[in-house]
Enzyme design. Structure first.
Site: not given
Ligand code: NDP
Length: 277
Positions: A16-17, A66, A87, A129-130, A155, A221, A243
């Site tokens: 959407k950017s 990223k 980003n 995550g990120g 961890a 979102y 989001g």
């Molecule tokens: P990452 O892939 O970096 O991290 C994913 C995380 O989700 C990890 O901690 C992972 O756990 C966990 N996870 C995945 N599936 C499950 C599950 N079924 N149950 C429990 N934990 C789970 O993703 P991002 O950090 O980049 O993105 C996270 C969310 O944020 C996404 O939905 C993304 O769309 C949203 N986002 C929104 C933005 C916005 O502008 N609105 C901008 C950036 C992100 P584990 O470490 O154990 O694998």
């Protein structure tokens, strides 16, 4: 000369950017163009080199690049260093300035748009995550009373919590836990920063974590009522958000950084909002 910007990713069709930045440019009377760039998975640097050679001024970076952008940048802002990811980039001659506005965009959405100050609140973040990495320092700057990061892989939650604890300017207690350790604890603001919603899954979150009057915030979102938001609603939470505001606010931060004008995000948020039903 029209200034050129782009968002780079793979896939990129969904982004959407361009819509957001061109809407900002129109309102702010900025002579700029903004396109989508699809880079091959192993071709990030070549694509950015070519865009810069053609006079490109700046770029947003989305998945899966990223970390590539982090490696490509010559000058990393503290936000990018803490997030370990970039980003937004700005090109000036041989310099590549890099930022990560996701966290600051999230906090701005919550505090300004949703009217929910984090100061003094008990905050829970699902996922390590990120997105969580980038959000922790901006959240801590708001001085919540505590910040808990919970993750499937415990961890990673502990590692991020201790990193944030060391780098914050204040003294907010930050801990990393597993989901089963949440029993008996309540929070005023709960962020779902896992990617579970992208596949309609629900992290193993006890419904009892939502304190009376809590805000449940889904970082994904455009997905309507995700399993996380549904759980919150069933637990009696009435303040639900996704989001879309974070997306618009991180874009506004990048726009202001590039152009020196901070656009109002109200119209863009309104146009991109998918009802939470
Ligand atoms: P990452 O892939 O970096 O991290 C994913 C995380 O989700 C990890 O901690 C992972 O756990 C966990 N996870 C995945 N599936 C499950 C599950 N079924 N149950 C429990 N934990 C789970 O993703 P991002 O950090 O980049 O993105 C996270 C969310 O944020 C996404 O939905 C993304 O769309 C949203 N986002 C929104 C933005 C916005 O502008 N609105 C901008 C950036 C992100 P584990 O470490 O154990 O694998």
């Amino acid at each position: 000369m029209t200034d050129r910007y782009a968002v780079i990713g793979n896939p990129i069709e969904q982004s959407k950017s361009p819509f957001i930045h061109l809407a900002f440019a129109k309102v702010a009377h900025q002579d700029m163009d903004y396109i989508k760039l699809l880079a091959p998975l192993d071709g990030f640097a070549a694509e950015v080199d070519a865009f810069r050679a053609a006079g490109g001024k700046g770029m947003n970076v989305t998945a899966p690049f990223k970390l590539d952008a982090f490696a490509y940048a010559t000058d990393l802002a503290p936000s990018a260093q803490m997030a370990g990811a970039v980003n937004a980039m700005k090109f000036e001659g041989a310099r590549v300035y890099a930022e990560n506005f996701d966290g600051v965009g999230l906090v701005r959405d919550v505090v300004h748009n949703l009217g929910c100050p984090l100061q003094g609140k008990r905050v829970l973040v699902l996922g390590a995550g990120g997105a969580t990495r980038g959000a922790l320092l901006p959240m801590l700057a708001e001085q919540p009373s505590q910040l808990v990061v919970v993750n499937r892989t415990v961890a990673k939650a502990q590692e991020l919590a201790s990193l944030a604890q060391q780098h914050q300017l204040g003294a907010v207690p930050v801990v990393g836990l597993g989901y089963e350790q949440l029993q008996g604890h309540q929070f005023d603001v709960v962020f779902n920063a896992t990617s579970a919603s992208l596949t309609a899954q629900l992290p193993p979150l006890p419904a009892s974590v939502f304190a009376p009057g809590a805000l449940a915030y889904e970082l994904a979102y455009g997905k309507g009522l995700t399993p996380f938001l549904k759980l919150a609603q069933q637990a009696g939470v009435t303040h639900l958000a996704d989001g879309v505001g974070m997306l618009a606010e991180q874009a506004a931060e990048a726009f202001a950084w590039w152009r020196g004008v901070r656009p109002d995000t109200t119209d863009v948020i309104c146009q991109l909002t998918v009802p939470l039903v």
